[in-house]
Design a protein around this motif. Sequence first.
Motif, PDB file in Angstrom:
ATOM      1  N   THR A 419       0.837  -1.184   0.000  1.00 23.20           N
ATOM      2  CA  THR A 419       0.000   0.000   0.000  1.00 23.20           C
ATOM      3  C   THR A 419       0.879   1.244   0.000  1.00 23.20           C
ATOM      4  O   THR A 419       0.559   2.243  -0.640  1.00 23.20           O
ATOM      5  N   GLY A 420       2.003   1.145   0.709  1.00 22.60           N
ATOM      6  CA  GLY A 420       2.962   2.244   0.709  1.00 22.60           C
ATOM      7  C   GLY A 420       3.438   2.549  -0.698  1.00 22.60           C
ATOM      8  O   GLY A 420       3.559   3.719  -1.089  1.00 22.60           O
ATOM      9  N   PHE A 421       3.675   1.499  -1.475  1.00 22.09           N
ATOM     10  CA  PHE A 421       4.082   1.697  -2.869  1.00 22.09           C
ATOM     11  C   PHE A 421       3.002   2.469  -3.631  1.00 22.09           C
ATOM     12  O   PHE A 421       3.280   3.452  -4.304  1.00 22.09           O
ATOM     13  N   VAL A 422       1.765   2.011  -3.490  1.00 20.29           N
ATOM     14  CA  VAL A 422       0.651   2.678  -4.170  1.00 20.29           C
ATOM     15  C   VAL A 422       0.546   4.126  -3.703  1.00 20.29           C
ATOM     16  O   VAL A 422       0.407   5.064  -4.503  1.00 20.29           O
ATOM     17  N   ALA A 423       0.657   4.310  -2.375  1.00 22.40           N
ATOM     18  CA  ALA A 423       0.527   5.648  -1.820  1.00 22.40           C
ATOM     19  C   ALA A 423       1.653   6.548  -2.318  1.00 22.40           C
ATOM     20  O   ALA A 423       1.431   7.715  -2.654  1.00 22.40           O
ATOM     21  N   GLY A 424       2.862   5.985  -2.375  1.00 23.34           N
ATOM     22  CA  GLY A 424       4.000   6.770  -2.849  1.00 23.34           C
ATOM     23  C   GLY A 424       3.810   7.179  -4.299  1.00 23.34           C
ATOM     24  O   GLY A 424       4.039   8.333  -4.677  1.00 23.34           O
ATOM     25  N   ILE A 521     -11.743  14.490 -13.916  1.00 25.95           N
ATOM     26  CA  ILE A 521     -10.923  13.272 -13.942  1.00 25.95           C
ATOM     27  C   ILE A 521      -9.944  13.280 -12.775  1.00 25.95           C
ATOM     28  O   ILE A 521      -9.755  12.270 -12.095  1.00 25.95           O
ATOM     29  N   LEU A 522      -9.355  14.449 -12.518  1.00 19.75           N
ATOM     30  CA  LEU A 522      -8.411  14.514 -11.407  1.00 19.75           C
ATOM     31  C   LEU A 522      -9.105  14.202 -10.077  1.00 19.75           C
ATOM     32  O   LEU A 522      -8.567  13.476  -9.242  1.00 19.75           O
ATOM     33  N   THR A 523     -10.301  14.761  -9.899  1.00 18.62           N
ATOM     34  CA  THR A 523     -11.051  14.470  -8.671  1.00 18.62           C
ATOM     35  C   THR A 523     -11.309  12.975  -8.567  1.00 18.62           C
ATOM     36  O   THR A 523     -11.147  12.370  -7.501  1.00 18.62           O
ATOM     37  N   ASP A 524     -11.712  12.384  -9.698  1.00 22.86           N
ATOM     38  CA  ASP A 524     -12.014  10.958  -9.683  1.00 22.86           C
ATOM     39  C   ASP A 524     -10.783  10.131  -9.356  1.00 22.86           C
ATOM     40  O   ASP A 524     -10.858   9.143  -8.629  1.00 22.86           O
ATOM     41  N   VAL A 525      -9.636  10.546  -9.921  1.00 20.94           N
ATOM     42  CA  VAL A 525      -8.412   9.814  -9.618  1.00 20.94           C
ATOM     43  C   VAL A 525      -8.150   9.877  -8.121  1.00 20.94           C
ATOM     44  O   VAL A 525      -7.778   8.893  -7.487  1.00 20.94           O
ATOM     45  N   ARG A 526      -8.399  11.057  -7.552  1.00 18.48           N
ATOM     46  CA  ARG A 526      -8.175  11.210  -6.117  1.00 18.48           C
ATOM     47  C   ARG A 526      -9.134  10.309  -5.324  1.00 18.48           C
ATOM     48  O   ARG A 526      -8.723   9.595  -4.421  1.00 18.48           O
ATOM     49  N   VAL A 527     -10.421  10.343  -5.699  1.00 16.00           N
ATOM     50  CA  VAL A 527     -11.393   9.476  -5.007  1.00 16.00           C
ATOM     51  C   VAL A 527     -10.982   8.013  -5.153  1.00 16.00           C
ATOM     52  O   VAL A 527     -10.965   7.255  -4.182  1.00 16.00           O
ATOM     53  N   GLY A 528     -10.610   7.647  -6.391  1.00 19.96           N
ATOM     54  CA  GLY A 528     -10.201   6.266  -6.642  1.00 19.96           C
ATOM     55  C   GLY A 528      -9.007   5.894  -5.781  1.00 19.96           C
ATOM     56  O   GLY A 528      -8.959   4.807  -5.205  1.00 19.96           O
ATOM     57  N   THR A 529      -8.046   6.806  -5.693  1.00 17.76           N
ATOM     58  CA  THR A 529      -6.869   6.555  -4.869  1.00 17.76           C
ATOM     59  C   THR A 529      -7.279   6.272  -3.443  1.00 17.76           C
ATOM     60  O   THR A 529      -6.810   5.315  -2.817  1.00 17.76           O
ATOM     61  N   ILE A 530      -8.172   7.108  -2.932  1.00 17.19           N
ATOM     62  CA  ILE A 530      -8.587   6.934  -1.537  1.00 17.19           C
ATOM     63  C   ILE A 530      -9.293   5.592  -1.359  1.00 17.19           C
ATOM     64  O   ILE A 530      -9.048   4.878  -0.384  1.00 17.19           O
ATOM     65  N   VAL A 531     -10.123   5.233  -2.344  1.00 14.66           N
ATOM     66  CA  VAL A 531     -10.816   3.941  -2.246  1.00 14.66           C
ATOM     67  C   VAL A 531      -9.806   2.796  -2.239  1.00 14.66           C
ATOM     68  O   VAL A 531      -9.837   1.925  -1.372  1.00 14.66           O
ATOM     69  N   VAL A 532      -8.870   2.837  -3.213  1.00 12.87           N
ATOM     70  CA  VAL A 532      -7.885   1.752  -3.295  1.00 12.87           C
ATOM     71  C   VAL A 532      -7.054   1.693  -2.024  1.00 12.87           C
ATOM     72  O   VAL A 532      -6.833   0.618  -1.453  1.00 12.87           O
ATOM     73  N   LEU A 533      -6.636   2.860  -1.551  1.00 19.09           N
ATOM     74  CA  LEU A 533      -5.822   2.869  -0.335  1.00 19.09           C
ATOM     75  C   LEU A 533      -6.619   2.344   0.854  1.00 19.09           C
ATOM     76  O   LEU A 533      -6.096   1.594   1.673  1.00 19.09           O
ATOM     77  N   SER A 534      -7.891   2.724   0.939  1.00 17.25           N
ATOM     78  CA  SER A 534      -8.697   2.245   2.073  1.00 17.25           C
ATOM     79  C   SER A 534      -8.800   0.735   2.033  1.00 17.25           C
ATOM     80  O   SER A 534      -8.620   0.060   3.057  1.00 17.25           O
ATOM     81  N   VAL A 535      -9.086   0.205   0.841  1.00 18.60           N
ATOM     82  CA  VAL A 535      -9.201  -1.245   0.729  1.00 18.60           C
ATOM     83  C   VAL A 535      -7.879  -1.902   1.104  1.00 18.60           C
ATOM     84  O   VAL A 535      -7.831  -2.830   1.911  1.00 18.60           O
ATOM     85  N   SER A 536      -6.777  -1.380   0.537  1.00 20.81           N
ATOM     86  CA  SER A 536      -5.485  -1.995   0.834  1.00 20.81           C
ATOM     87  C   SER A 536      -5.217  -1.970   2.325  1.00 20.81           C
ATOM     88  O   SER A 536      -4.717  -2.930   2.894  1.00 20.81           O
ATOM     89  N   PHE A 537      -5.535  -0.839   2.954  1.00 25.59           N
ATOM     90  CA  PHE A 537      -5.267  -0.747   4.382  1.00 25.59           C
ATOM     91  C   PHE A 537      -6.116  -1.712   5.176  1.00 25.59           C
ATOM     92  O   PHE A 537      -5.641  -2.335   6.114  1.00 25.59           O
ATOM     93  N   LEU A 538      -7.360  -1.831   4.775  1.00 24.96           N
ATOM     94  CA  LEU A 538      -8.238  -2.777   5.444  1.00 24.96           C
ATOM     95  C   LEU A 538      -7.632  -4.171   5.383  1.00 24.96           C
ATOM     96  O   LEU A 538      -7.520  -4.874   6.389  1.00 24.96           O
ATOM     97  N   VAL A 539      -7.222  -4.544   4.165  1.00 25.58           N
ATOM     98  CA  VAL A 539      -6.626  -5.871   3.982  1.00 25.58           C
ATOM     99  C   VAL A 539      -5.343  -5.990   4.786  1.00 25.58           C
ATOM    100  O   VAL A 539      -5.118  -6.968   5.500  1.00 25.58           O
TER     101      VAL A 539
END
Lengths: 649, 225
Positions: A419-424, A521-539
């Motif tokens: 997740t750190g990789f994704v976040a970075g 699109i930029l907003t969506d990328v940001r929302v998507g990032t947060i979703v992916v990061l949340s899922v990764s963190f949950l896992v």
Amino acid sequence: MNLDLTWRLIKGGGRRGLLGTWLTLGAVAVSTALLLFAVAANFAFDARAERGAWRNPVPAASGPAESDAVAIEASRYDYVRDQAIPVVDLAALKQGVPAPPGMPRFPRPGEVWLSPALAELARQLPADQLAKRYPDPEGVLGDEALVHPDELVAVVGHEPDALEMTAPRSDDRIIAKPPVKVSSLAGTPSEDAEAYRALALIASVLMVVPLLVFGGAAARLTVARRDQRLAALRLVGATPGQVVAMTVAEAMIVALAGALAGAAVFALAVPLLAGIEMQGGPWFAGDLFPSPLALAGVLVAVPLLVGLSAVAGLRRVVVSPLGVAKRETPPALRFVRVLALFVVLAVFPLLTRGTGVGIVAVALALAFLCINLVGPWVVGLIGRITARAARGPARLLAGRRLVDDPRSAWRTVSGVALTGFVAGFLGLLSPGVFAGEAAPPQLRVTAPSGQVTQVAEEARERLAAAGVTATVQPSKQAVVAALGSSADAATLDRARTALTGLVPGRTPTTEADDQRSGSEILTDVRVGTIVVLSVSFLVAIASAGITAASSILDRRQTYGLLRLAGTPLEVLDRARRAETLIPLTVMGGGAILVGAFCAVPFMMGQVSTIGLITLGACVVAGFAGVIGAGALSRPLLRSVTADPAPRPD
Amino acid sequence: MNDVLVGRALVKRFGQTVALGGVDITVRAGEAVAIMGPSGSGKSTLLHCLAGIMKPDAGEVHLLGQRIDAMGERKRSALRRTRFGFVFQFGQLLPELPAEENVALPLMLGGVPRPQAVRQAREWFAPLGLHTMESRRPGELSGGQAQRVAIARALVTKPAVVFADEPTGALDQQTGQDTMRLLVEATKHNDASLIVVTHDPNVAAWCDRTVEVRDGRLVSTGVRA
Ligand SMILES: Nc1ncnc2c1ncn2[C@@H]1O[C@H](COP(=O)(O)OP(=O)(O)OP(=O)(O)O)[C@@H](O)[C@H]1O
Ligand SMILES: [Mg+2]
């Protein structure tokens, strides 16, 4: 007969065996729910792309086939407040042209059809701000015409020779689609829709990889519980086949129950997930349900994968009836793994923003995989350093444990590190908000050549009639209406309404309007990032918790005996903490750096604050989560070691 | 005053089961005592009460004149770490630590600096016939060798009493005998007392005397010549 025995094995596992079973069930449920989410996301974007396709006309083949054309279709964007309204202009070329999606019949010339949300907004706002642009709507568009339930869409019918259907338009896809003859209204998913699909695919890969690792860990958990008793079964003469069959059956029964529970959790979460706004709006709940086939696939695949992991985990027991796992010095992991990472990383500086998405995706996936390969090697290295430098017992225990089983230590932290990789990566890329200078709004519309002055004159008159003060000036090929610094959003919409249809097929827009699609699109990328990061963190956090619990259960006898011999619980606890925190710090930090490094070629301008804040939040959440998950297993450690006569169950 | 460990009128119940029904036992300095008896008779319970692992429901335990059964868990834990040594049937060594660090661990827990702890630990290997086994890990040792490492670990802190619960239970006859001989010799050599729970009369034969437990009571106290 086997099933009967299996069932008794599950029930007869004792309190701790049962705890292991519950942990597995919970872990499988969480992974199934998240897996369904990752799968469903793709279906959801597909559904949106398909429903939006009809607005993106495919020109009928030129030549003789052109006579097959049934209609002319064009589209453009109108704006109200800060929302876009896709406007579809349609003209029938024949009698009995089939109805477009979401409409009962083909719109007749002069008719206006609005989406429910747009009709509602037109009623709410004063008529001179929106409703007058689409007078006397004929009907409301059905859901099949809409990308999402809140979408603002207008469909306008024309004569085939109307100016709207013949005049040239901009063919920049973020502004308009020029009129084309079509032989059907099916259309094709737009480039934007395709981009979203591609991003959704990348996002789900980012989510699925850690999920699979997590599921595997969960499966091993059941098997670890059973090791001893299965060895006992072998001793009384059960054949390896029977032992394998029983354990695998047990793991799969538990996994199936977990998968069903996960599906239920996902179904309950759909209304919540549907509220996540993307492409300007929330989701139809139906879009988020994966197809029955995909659902069935997941429900079959999860127990199968768990069963496979169980078989892999069992090999040892089956081989040796004594079941006493020989623990030898593990073979050192090879440095080649690190070389592989460097090779992949060396590719990144060669990439540019112009590189194809496919290549970037592959490079990213490779970097991701390489980090996963390098992980255990680095953890082993950290372990050796920690063990060598250790002065006190806790550090020594932690270091030796890391050296002993770097793979399992890596499993504990890999989720967070990846997740750190994704976040970075995303943190560095995360776009800042468009620097919109607070200049007074100007509406600009391109005029047909030679008519600029005439159009400017008419604009002046229309605005005056609408009571909007504006300075109208021709500017090269365009007419610009500057609304002055006192103009608010309502005035702007009055001006837009007044200028509607000034140049057929063209919409007067402000600079902000033109940047809207980009910033969406930029907003969506940001929302998507947060979703992916949340899922990764949950896992990640769930898997940290599961591994912490399972490592205690695995070692309960040794822990218990150490405790009897007077080893303070705090030392064991400190060792356990160091065992996760040291690799977490090194690997998490390293992964963030690697992710950031991979993002450098794609950076636009400087690093955005939002990206850095996201990154910081991730680091804090990651550490807090892993420490929390570890702390949760402390009572388990206490209860396991409180048993005065620990023995294998 | 050479009574090291004294248990008086020890009673321990588990629900309805009376595991110990009033046991008196005295262990003198340097003495090796075997506790025998049928399965379920209360041998392990007695050992646990004497070692401060369990609190007896009634009765007292004194170590060198100091009452230990009334202490809090933290104090008893420290006591076990410093004054007692333990050898169990198996599974007491940390599989990821090399043998010498397993032995050094109790010293490090007591605050001895690591290099010194490891040096002290190594001194135990040759006498116990574990020469060259220092850096092997428990999984790379035979059962008998692992038990000898456990003996070193129990003795490295120079304890007053070593407790062993079926230390040879997982070993074959011959290895059990050898291990037992080493255990008795090493404890004697270190002026420690030894309390061994065992089922095997041959193992008990290595001790100075045998006490027999039946249904939670001592039935005989045989002193060997
Ligand atoms: N934690 C416990 N909870 C309930 N009953 C217990 C517990 N520990 C021991 N007992 C009971 O106390 C009695 C004595 O047990 P103990 O373990 O001392 O026997 P033992 O002589 O060591 O037997 P073995 O030779 O089989 O090891 C037994 O009846 C046993 O069932
Ligand atoms: Mg016993």
